[in-house]
Motif scaffolding. Structure first.
Motif, PDB file in Angstrom:
ATOM      1  N   GLY A   1       1.121  -1.165   0.060  1.00  0.00           N
ATOM      2  CA  GLY A   1       0.006  -0.360  -0.247  1.00  0.00           C
ATOM      3  C   GLY A   1       0.461   1.524   0.160  1.00  0.00           C
ATOM      4  N   LEU A   2       1.300   1.206   0.539  1.00  0.00           N
ATOM      5  CA  LEU A   2       2.799   2.294   0.678  1.00  0.00           C
ATOM      6  C   LEU A   2       3.276   2.988  -0.512  1.00  0.00           C
ATOM      7  N   HIS A   3       4.146   1.652  -1.198  1.00  0.00           N
ATOM      8  CA  HIS A   3       4.680   2.215  -2.680  1.00  0.00           C
ATOM      9  C   HIS A   3       3.420   2.533  -3.688  1.00  0.00           C
ATOM     10  N   LEU A   4       2.187   1.902  -3.476  1.00  0.00           N
ATOM     11  CA  LEU A   4       1.683   2.257  -4.521  1.00  0.00           C
ATOM     12  C   LEU A   4       0.975   3.873  -3.862  1.00  0.00           C
ATOM     13  N   ALA A   5       0.196   4.143  -2.866  1.00  0.00           N
ATOM     14  CA  ALA A   5      -0.204   5.672  -2.331  1.00  0.00           C
ATOM     15  C   ALA A   5       1.082   6.436  -2.762  1.00  0.00           C
ATOM     16  N   ARG A   6       2.519   5.955  -2.081  1.00  0.00           N
ATOM     17  CA  ARG A   6       3.214   7.613  -2.912  1.00  0.00           C
ATOM     18  C   ARG A   6       3.457   7.731  -4.909  1.00  0.00           C
ATOM     19  N   ASP A   7       2.747   6.496  -5.389  1.00  0.00           N
ATOM     20  CA  ASP A   7       3.560   6.441  -6.827  1.00  0.00           C
ATOM     21  C   ASP A   7       1.967   7.129  -6.814  1.00  0.00           C
ATOM     22  N   SER A   8       1.227   7.673  -6.684  1.00  0.00           N
ATOM     23  CA  SER A   8       0.274   7.908  -6.631  1.00  0.00           C
ATOM     24  C   SER A   8       0.226   9.860  -6.062  1.00  0.00           C
ATOM     25  N   GLY A   9       0.857   9.520  -5.458  1.00  0.00           N
ATOM     26  CA  GLY A   9       0.614  10.972  -4.747  1.00  0.00           C
ATOM     27  C   GLY A   9      -0.193  11.327  -3.444  1.00  0.00           C
ATOM     28  N   GLN A  10      -0.639   9.542  -3.156  1.00  0.00           N
ATOM     29  CA  GLN A  10      -1.341  10.065  -2.035  1.00  0.00           C
ATOM     30  C   GLN A  10      -0.604   9.676  -0.695  1.00  0.00           C
ATOM     31  N   ARG A  11      -0.238  11.150  -0.732  1.00  0.00           N
ATOM     32  CA  ARG A  11       0.228  11.691   0.787  1.00  0.00           C
ATOM     33  C   ARG A  11       0.282  11.245   2.225  1.00  0.00           C
ATOM     34  N   HIS A  12      -1.646  11.780   2.407  1.00  0.00           N
ATOM     35  CA  HIS A  12      -2.074  11.551   3.608  1.00  0.00           C
ATOM     36  C   HIS A  12      -1.857   9.759   3.985  1.00  0.00           C
ATOM     37  N   THR A  13      -2.608   8.552   3.168  1.00  0.00           N
ATOM     38  CA  THR A  13      -2.343   7.275   3.192  1.00  0.00           C
ATOM     39  C   THR A  13      -1.549   7.061   3.761  1.00  0.00           C
ATOM     40  N   ALA A  14      -0.482   7.123   2.509  1.00  0.00           N
ATOM     41  CA  ALA A  14       1.137   7.190   3.532  1.00  0.00           C
ATOM     42  C   ALA A  14       1.685   7.119   3.925  1.00  0.00           C
ATOM     43  N   GLY A  15       1.295   7.911   4.783  1.00  0.00           N
ATOM     44  CA  GLY A  15       1.996   8.904   5.972  1.00  0.00           C
ATOM     45  C   GLY A  15       0.934   7.620   7.403  1.00  0.00           C
ATOM     46  N   HIS A  16       0.405   7.515   7.142  1.00  0.00           N
ATOM     47  CA  HIS A  16      -0.640   6.254   7.936  1.00  0.00           C
ATOM     48  C   HIS A  16      -0.194   4.810   7.877  1.00  0.00           C
ATOM     49  N   LEU A  17       0.095   4.643   6.888  1.00  0.00           N
ATOM     50  CA  LEU A  17       1.004   3.565   5.951  1.00  0.00           C
ATOM     51  C   LEU A  17       2.434   3.835   7.373  1.00  0.00           C
ATOM     52  N   THR A  18       3.078   4.391   6.554  1.00  0.00           N
ATOM     53  CA  THR A  18       4.485   3.947   7.226  1.00  0.00           C
ATOM     54  C   THR A  18       3.864   4.276   8.805  1.00  0.00           C
TER      55      THR A  18
END
Length: 420
Positions: free
Chosen positions: A182-199
């Motif tokens: 999920g983190l790879h996909l969120a970063r690739d699609s610019g979903q920073r907030h979702t990437a933050g939660h996954l991180t």
């Protein structure tokens, strides 16, 4: 309608933005939706906005969005009523409609929403009630839908819900694998907030596993300050008590066994030093009974650990051994090696005389506890430090709470001194 649908796509992407961007972008899109979109399209947009506000922790925005959704049609839909209950939970207000949330979740399990954005909202709501098994089932179905239909924008959010549900259910290794994807996909699609939660979820899993080679939150991430503040508050009694009152209200609203168990565990830990042993033991026993109704390995092991260590300090060694053995086995099964070592008692600060971290106690608390650990009375400590005996007592009370101990003897062992 075309403009409204363009904002509908933007609303989905906004779930990956920061709170400020979220509030601004969604406000414009929602105004457009009210004017030009059909009721069904506007409902999807508003549901997306409510989910985004929930993840951003913006209770006021969530309330406004829920109000718009309720007034969208003459008769509020089950989804609209459910999101109103959800915003009440976020704002710490009584939520008499929690059964309504459960009903929506069970309905979605029988017949998943056709729109994946609505399915994601319902799956996320399950984590807040907290019906982790239902959220997991809904998220698994949604991930499959997203892959089959090529819905790359919705997939990171679905993977986040699945990873969180896996974590709560005790499947830590599977949760890590899901979160990494999920983190790879969120970063690739610019979903920073979702990437933050996954991180942050990956950082938590790494901390629990004790494996330094696993992922941690990057330096400078906007969530770092919030996580650091939460950890500091957890070690200090006054903020902990304040946070507990809000947690306890939520636990009562959900009516589920695991929140009830955690509430009893918190009550046992927050009792002041010198409280009757029966009171503390009563809360621990109530926590174990509640865990038995809804086993979640990590939280159950945490309760067994703190209860077992308290029993050991109060000289009930046989009962303590049984609980600590059970805790160790659960932690080992989860791969939570630092926790397993604590349950096994090898090594712990109380046995090695390791220094107490400097940021845990204030300078004056450290002075008072150092003298108290050597058997100096409160009156003599007060004379040496030019304090009143009452102030000395307050410092010891605060230090005991922060250190998780209940007596001067425990303090002496923790600091490497023997007390009479």
């Amino acid at each position: 309608m075309r403009t409204a649908r363009r904002f509908l796509g933007a609303a989905g992407a906004a779930c990956g933005a920061t709170g400020a961007t979220l509030a601004t972008g969604l406000a414009e899109g929602l105004a457009c939706a009210d004017r030009t979109a059909g009721a069904a399209t506007a409902a999807v947009m508003l549901a997306e906005a409510a989910r985004a506000a929930w993840y951003a922790g913006d209770g006021d925005l969530a309330r406004d969005v829920a109000h718009r959704l309720n007034t969208l049609t003459a008769t509020p839909s089950p989804l609209a009523r459910t999101l109103t209950c959800l915003t009440d939970l976020l704002r710490g207000e009584p939520a008499a409609g929690v059964p309504r949330i459960r009903a929506l979740i069970q309905s979605a399990r029988r017949s998943p929403p056709a729109d994946p954005r609505l399915a994601l909202v319902v799956a996320s709501v399950g984590l807040a009630t907290p019906d982790h098994r239902a959220s997991y089932d809904l998220a698994v179905a949604l991930v499959t839908t997203c892959r089959t239909r090529g819905l790359v924008g919705s997939l990171p959010g679905a993977l986040l819900v699945r990873a969180r549900a896996q974590t709560f259910l005790g499947h830590h290794r599977q949760a890590e694998s899901t979160a990494v994807e999920g983190l790879h996909l969120a970063r690739d699609s610019g979903q920073r907030h979702t990437a933050g939660h996954l991180t942050c979820l990956l950082a938590w899993l790494a901390a629990v596993s004790g494996d330094p080679s696993r992922r941690t939150a990057p330096q400078g991430h906007p969530h770092d300050d919030a996580v650091g503040a939460a950890l500091l508050n957890w070690a200090r009694p006054d903020p902990a008590a304040t946070a507990f009152h809000r947690f306890d209200a939520w636990a009562v609203q959900t009516g589920r066994p695991t929140p009830e168990a955690l509430a009893h565990r918190c009550r046992a830990l927050l009792l002041p030093p010198g409280s009757p042993d029966d009171d503390r033991q009563g809360h621990f026993e109530a926590a174990l009974r509640a865990h038995g109704l809804d086993p979640q390995a990590y939280e159950q092991a945490r309760t067994e650990l703190v209860y077992g260590r308290w029993l050991r300090r109060t000289r009930r060694k046989r009962a303590a051994r049984e609980l600590l053995r059970a805790a160790r086995e659960r932690f080992e099964h989860l791969g939570a090696r630092p926790w397993a070592r604590r349950a096994a008692g090898e090594p712990s600060p109380a046995r090695t005389g390791s220094p107490v971290p400097r940021d845990l106690l204030t300078a004056q608390e450290r002075q008072v506890t150092r003298l108290a650990s050597r058997g100096v009375s409160n009156r003599d400590i007060a004379a040496q430090l030019f304090l009143s005996p009452r102030t000395v007592g307050n410092h010891l009370y605060n230090a005991f709470r922060k250190l998780g101990i209940t007596s001067r003897r425990d303090l002496g062992v923790l600091l490497g001194h023997d007390t009479p």
